[in-house]
Design an enzyme around this catalytic site. Sequence first.
Site, PDB file in Angstrom:
ATOM      1  N   ASN A 228     -21.960  15.030  28.094  1.00 19.30           N
ATOM      2  CA  ASN A 228     -22.464  16.073  27.198  1.00 19.30           C
ATOM      3  C   ASN A 228     -23.819  16.596  27.663  1.00 19.30           C
ATOM      4  O   ASN A 228     -24.066  17.801  27.668  1.00 19.30           O
ATOM      5  CB  ASN A 228     -22.561  15.513  25.776  1.00 19.30           C
TER       6      ASN A 228
ATOM      7  N   HIS B   3     -21.521  20.920  25.648  1.00 16.77           N
ATOM      8  CA  HIS B   3     -20.521  20.578  24.621  1.00 16.77           C
ATOM      9  C   HIS B   3     -19.118  21.001  25.019  1.00 16.77           C
ATOM     10  O   HIS B   3     -18.138  20.305  24.737  1.00 16.77           O
ATOM     11  CB  HIS B   3     -20.903  21.239  23.286  1.00 16.77           C
TER      12      HIS B   3
ATOM     13  N   ASP C  72     -15.934  18.510  25.126  1.00 14.14           N
ATOM     14  CA  ASP C  72     -14.710  18.788  24.363  1.00 14.14           C
ATOM     15  C   ASP C  72     -13.487  18.747  25.275  1.00 14.14           C
ATOM     16  O   ASP C  72     -12.425  18.231  24.901  1.00 14.14           O
ATOM     17  CB  ASP C  72     -14.803  20.158  23.692  1.00 14.14           C
TER      18      ASP C  72
ATOM     19  N   GLU D 244     -16.273   9.694  20.608  1.00 14.36           N
ATOM     20  CA  GLU D 244     -15.470   9.469  21.820  1.00 14.36           C
ATOM     21  C   GLU D 244     -14.609   8.221  21.709  1.00 14.36           C
ATOM     22  O   GLU D 244     -14.102   7.710  22.713  1.00 14.36           O
ATOM     23  CB  GLU D 244     -16.398   9.347  23.035  1.00 14.36           C
TER      24      GLU D 244
END
Length: 409
Positions: free
Chosen positions: A294, A299, A303, A329
């Site tokens: 991240n 982001h 994702d 996660e």
Amino acid sequence: MDTNEPKPHALEDRLDAYANWVGELRRGHSPPQLPEDTAEPLAKLSWELRLLADVIVRREDQLIKLLEVVHTVERGILVEDVLDSIFKSFSAIIPYDRIGCAFLSDSGTRLTSFWVRSNLGPPQITKGYSQPMEGSSLQEVFRTGEPRILNDLESYLDAEPQSDSTRRIVAEGGRSSLTCPLFVDDRPLGILFFTSHEKRAYGKIHQTVFRQIAEEVATVIYKSRLFQELVERNQFLVRQAEQLKQAANRDALTGILNRAAVMTSLERQIRANAAAGRTLGVIMAGIDQFKEINDSFGHAASDMALHEFARRLSAILRQSDYFGRYGGEEFLLIVGDTNRQQVMQAAERFRLAIADSPFDLGAASRPITASFGIGLNSGAAESAEAVVAAAGRALYAAKAGGRNRCELA
């Protein structure tokens, strides 16, 4: 002296015979065949009575056929079934090799084929075929409300070469047609098309026959169509409800079960396995060094990593397994009817599926690994939270032990 003139007592006998014949007919019995009567004035009466018998028999047959169709609607049959019933039963009163049914749009501007059944060649007009009403000869059929006869479709096509529907019917093998408008409460509903492979198959008698039953036929078709629309609407609502239920149980990003749904599944599986005395495996999986992904790539990349992680594991799950996103996660896998060795093998298979090849993160490709903690429920009626907590402790042990490994609680 006219030798054909009946004698008084013979006349009385003949009149008695006719009276008895009419009485049998009135009582619903099959009257005996009337002999030819050449004597005036009885000859004309004899002829008219025979014609009357023919009309009554034909009308009775029409009503029987119509009742068969009505009964299909009373049983809650869909409109296709009603039309199939018409195709099977109406040949006794109207000749045809093909019947098509088309409905007007709500605005009345288009006529769209809904159903066809044919003993001619392959249908050239099928469900969904649509034509505008503007400029169509069918406007006159609706205006008059009278069945239209075209007894030579080939000649009609020569005179009206722009008629695509006629061209298609001729290509199927149709040579004459009876076009019957359907009205419900004086509102146009659609049309039944009767088609024969023979020329000159239709006459005024067939127009008369359809006029006599037109209202009942239209009402039956209309009601069955409403029933079908209701069924289709209910099916749509059921599908919508199922989709909403699925959406409520699914993680929006990965498409797998969300936390609440996977925990509910775990509780259900614990009860089932406890009752059967079977072992249940619960695997907590966590992506290693997820914060770095991240921080380094953003982001969108993280994702993509979560989505690909879920995709890879979903592809190798058994049908009886459950898989959900526990949070962030971390993921939860439920492996039923297993033992210690089998659940360890399953976790190792999951680990390899993640570490096997780099993840495409959009702007970059990066190797990603995951750690797996395994908890077991050996038929005991413990809580789902307790089993997950044991798997969670094993996961943290796996991460502390170097990551990209499986640890048994």
